[in-house]
Design an enzyme around this catalytic site. Sequence first.
Site, PDB file in Angstrom:
ATOM      1  N   CYS A 139       4.840   0.798 -38.994  1.00  0.00           N
ATOM      2  CA  CYS A 139       3.917   0.779 -37.862  1.00  0.00           C
ATOM      3  C   CYS A 139       4.468   1.613 -36.711  1.00  0.00           C
ATOM      4  O   CYS A 139       5.642   1.519 -36.355  1.00  0.00           O
ATOM      5  CB  CYS A 139       3.599  -0.619 -37.349  1.00  0.00           C
ATOM      6  N   ARG A 177       5.602   6.468 -39.891  1.00  0.00           N
ATOM      7  CA  ARG A 177       5.997   5.059 -39.856  1.00  0.00           C
ATOM      8  C   ARG A 177       4.998   4.149 -40.570  1.00  0.00           C
ATOM      9  O   ARG A 177       5.238   2.946 -40.714  1.00  0.00           O
ATOM     10  CB  ARG A 177       6.137   4.594 -38.405  1.00  0.00           C
ATOM     11  N   TRP A 179       1.411   0.089 -41.195  1.00  0.00           N
ATOM     12  CA  TRP A 179       1.913  -0.149 -42.551  1.00  0.00           C
ATOM     13  C   TRP A 179       1.643  -1.631 -42.793  1.00  0.00           C
ATOM     14  O   TRP A 179       2.264  -2.488 -42.159  1.00  0.00           O
ATOM     15  CB  TRP A 179       3.407   0.174 -42.639  1.00  0.00           C
ATOM     16  N   ASN A 230       4.092  -4.047 -33.770  1.00  0.00           N
ATOM     17  CA  ASN A 230       4.926  -3.643 -34.902  1.00  0.00           C
ATOM     18  C   ASN A 230       5.913  -4.779 -35.136  1.00  0.00           C
ATOM     19  O   ASN A 230       6.599  -5.195 -34.209  1.00  0.00           O
ATOM     20  CB  ASN A 230       5.677  -2.341 -34.543  1.00  0.00           C
ATOM     21  N   GLY A 231       5.944  -5.309 -36.356  1.00  0.00           N
ATOM     22  CA  GLY A 231       6.870  -6.397 -36.657  1.00  0.00           C
ATOM     23  C   GLY A 231       6.177  -7.469 -37.466  1.00  0.00           C
ATOM     24  O   GLY A 231       5.102  -7.232 -38.029  1.00  0.00           O
ATOM     25  N   GLU A 244      20.447   7.861 -56.668  1.00  0.00           N
ATOM     26  CA  GLU A 244      19.683   8.523 -55.610  1.00  0.00           C
ATOM     27  C   GLU A 244      18.660   9.490 -56.216  1.00  0.00           C
ATOM     28  O   GLU A 244      17.520   9.587 -55.745  1.00  0.00           O
ATOM     29  CB  GLU A 244      20.648   9.231 -54.645  1.00  0.00           C
ATOM     30  N   LYS A 303      14.656   9.301 -55.583  1.00  0.00           N
ATOM     31  CA  LYS A 303      13.933  10.428 -54.980  1.00  0.00           C
ATOM     32  C   LYS A 303      12.716  10.785 -55.822  1.00  0.00           C
ATOM     33  O   LYS A 303      11.635  10.980 -55.310  1.00  0.00           O
ATOM     34  CB  LYS A 303      14.896  11.612 -54.893  1.00  0.00           C
ATOM     35  N   GLU A 340       9.888   7.819 -55.798  1.00  0.00           N
ATOM     36  CA  GLU A 340       9.171   7.495 -54.565  1.00  0.00           C
ATOM     37  C   GLU A 340       8.153   8.561 -54.169  1.00  0.00           C
ATOM     38  O   GLU A 340       7.176   8.259 -53.504  1.00  0.00           O
ATOM     39  CB  GLU A 340      10.134   7.199 -53.404  1.00  0.00           C
ATOM     40  N   HIS A 375      22.949  -0.427 -74.653  1.00  0.00           N
ATOM     41  CA  HIS A 375      22.856  -1.893 -74.613  1.00  0.00           C
ATOM     42  C   HIS A 375      21.439  -2.348 -74.319  1.00  0.00           C
ATOM     43  O   HIS A 375      21.236  -3.479 -73.883  1.00  0.00           O
ATOM     44  CB  HIS A 375      23.858  -2.445 -73.594  1.00  0.00           C
ATOM     45  N   LYS A 379       8.595   5.159 -43.114  1.00  0.00           N
ATOM     46  CA  LYS A 379       9.935   5.680 -42.883  1.00  0.00           C
ATOM     47  C   LYS A 379      10.921   4.619 -42.414  1.00  0.00           C
ATOM     48  O   LYS A 379      12.032   4.541 -42.888  1.00  0.00           O
ATOM     49  CB  LYS A 379       9.848   6.809 -41.851  1.00  0.00           C
TER      50      LYS A 379
HETATM   51  C1  F6R Z   1      14.361   6.704 -49.568  1.00  0.00           C
HETATM   52  C2  F6R Z   1      14.587   6.194 -48.223  1.00  0.00           C
HETATM   53  C3  F6R Z   1      14.829   4.745 -48.071  1.00  0.00           C
HETATM   54  C4  F6R Z   1      15.796   4.484 -46.903  1.00  0.00           C
HETATM   55  C5  F6R Z   1      15.909   2.980 -46.636  1.00  0.00           C
HETATM   56  C6  F6R Z   1      16.892   2.688 -45.528  1.00  0.00           C
HETATM   57  O1  F6R Z   1      14.219   8.085 -49.569  1.00  0.00           O
HETATM   58  O2  F6R Z   1      14.546   6.909 -47.265  1.00  0.00           O
HETATM   59  O3  F6R Z   1      15.289   4.165 -49.244  1.00  0.00           O
HETATM   60  O4  F6R Z   1      17.037   5.032 -47.210  1.00  0.00           O
HETATM   61  O5  F6R Z   1      14.660   2.475 -46.311  1.00  0.00           O
HETATM   62  O6  F6R Z   1      16.501   3.268 -44.326  1.00  0.00           O
HETATM   63  P1  F6R Z   1      17.518   3.489 -43.159  1.00  0.00           P
HETATM   64  O7  F6R Z   1      18.551   4.460 -43.631  1.00  0.00           O
HETATM   65  O8  F6R Z   1      16.715   4.021 -42.031  1.00  0.00           O
HETATM   66  O9  F6R Z   1      18.132   2.162 -42.860  1.00  0.00           O
END
Ligand code: F6R
Length: 608
Positions: free
Chosen positions: A2, A27, A76, A100-101, A481, A485, A488, A504, A603
């Site tokens: 949000c 966001r 969101w 937001n929250g 990672e 990537k 997502e 396994h 984000k």
């Molecule tokens: C994936 C991604 C998320 C963040 C996670 C933590 O590409 O960006 O998995 O890494 O939500 O976010 P931060 O680093 O802001 O605490």
Amino acid sequence: MCGIIGFTGNIDAEKVVMEGLKELEYRGYDSAGIALIREDSDEPYIMKETGPVSELEKAVDKNMVSSFCGMGHTRWATHGGVTDINAHPHYVGKTVLIHNGIIENYQELINSYELRDKMISETDTEVAAHIINYYYEKTGDPLESIKKAVGVIKGSYSFCIMFSDIKGKIFSIRNVSPLVAASCEKGSLIASDVTALLKYSKKYFVLPEKVIAELTKDGIVLRTLEGKETEPEYLTVDWDMEAAQKSGYPHFMIKEINEQPEALERTIRPRIVNGKTDFSGDGIPDSIFKNCERISIIACGTASYAGTVGKSILEPMLKIPVNVYIASEYRYSDVITDEKTLCIVISQSGETVDTLEAMKLAASKKAVTLSIVNVKASTIARESDYVLYTHAGPEISVASTKAYTVQLAALYLIAAKMGEVRGCISEKEAEEFTASIGNVGKTVEEMLKYIPECKHISERMAKSRDAFYIGRGLDYAFSMEGALKLKEISYIHAEAMAAGELKHGTIALIEKDTPVVAIATQKNIFLKTISNVREVKARGAFVILICRDDETLSEDIYDICVKIPEMDDRFTGFAVAVLLQLIAYYTADGKGLNVDKPRNLAKSVTVE
Ligand code: F6R
């Protein structure tokens, strides 16, 4: 999670709010809404639309509204589905609210304030709007009504509130969820993130928790809940608008991938002094590295995968236990934590609520907290004992790229420092290790030339429903990672597996043409990983092998092979990361997906 923007001043509020919403859209993009206090009417103008801000923009009738005071929200969804009714702002009586929250006790509040029949949406926010309005009708006093409402509301919130009978004023208060504010000659602004203020001011402040901000065109007054006025602590943004624009790139993600060499330089260079790692500029004393007996790394998502790489570097060097905890798990497990624990908390945004709360828990058990954070003055940065800022600049794309590699760099710097101050490595070894850290920007630059190879892989990847990423040791940490990537942003199911663990169970999923990205950059376990590659190849997998040049490598075990340059085994992650980012990016782009705003994501995750 949000985005909130509020503006009151002497220019068109609709324009400022809409611009702010576009900056904040990363966001949350389930729905967007705007509320404007009209000059020529006692009723606020409210418009809400599901979908992106562009939908809202189309719906707003610009000619209908003349306003100098308004606020907007990009959502969101948490409570209640993605519908126009659940979109913010919520308008109850005379109260207009964006939030937001998460309000944790909203069910209890519905009962105690007898709201069941009054609710029109399914949101916790509407409950808050009813309560603020209830006290506003009783007292006629905006500050008193906000104070009374937050006295009964439990949870995380950043609220922006307008009252239909008060022109030109916005009130704000927050608990945990972020809000920053600024005033300039055009008026006063408040937002979830500084990117939405930047066009108007480089000077801003973080709204302190449980302090009411009253915004007018002439400035912002802060008052504690007891009514005492308090002064804000101003900060200055050290990057400009250009850094938060696409600057000719089709997406933020590819721009941010390309920005990694400079981001790494900014993070690393000031911390290497006379060939040694030096945190004196960060105010971090060597004692925290000397005195600890264990390290707990706490983070979520990509940041936790950076932590996993950190563990594989720190533990063998320091010979003390280093554990990585997903923040949401750490909070509810009784992890051994005491004053001998160094807790390294990693977060790009510095606002991830699980990470923040886990850090608070560790601190309550007397751990020393050191955060690795990208966003200046964010909550985690402010609340940790020490902070090591990464200087990646704003990361707008939801999928983290440059923030990950600078997090790695910060962890490698910590390893160099700890190895040296604890006498685990000689001065010469520490200097060599530090010199290698100084070179990672160049490695990344070199890897950015592999775009054609990655595009070629992505064409193959885009045709698949599933993909597997395998590796051993550090390579396994990189594969986690890589899989995140890909999944997502491309919506291809991707799973990371320790290469030796495949047989396994998971190997049952390998069919003809299933893509397997095999990462084999660690010399000591290269042949072991190659044996696992043979196992999947024998079952028809389409193998994409990432390794170093090795003359023993036989061509029949892979379909595509990408060879990274020769370097110290411990540093291959910087090279591999770029390849995996590019593969994910071109796969999603090739599928025509919204790379920067993947579905269901946001984000900054400020809810649990
Ligand atoms: C994936 C991604 C998320 C963040 C996670 C933590 O590409 O960006 O998995 O890494 O939500 O976010 P931060 O680093 O802001 O605490």
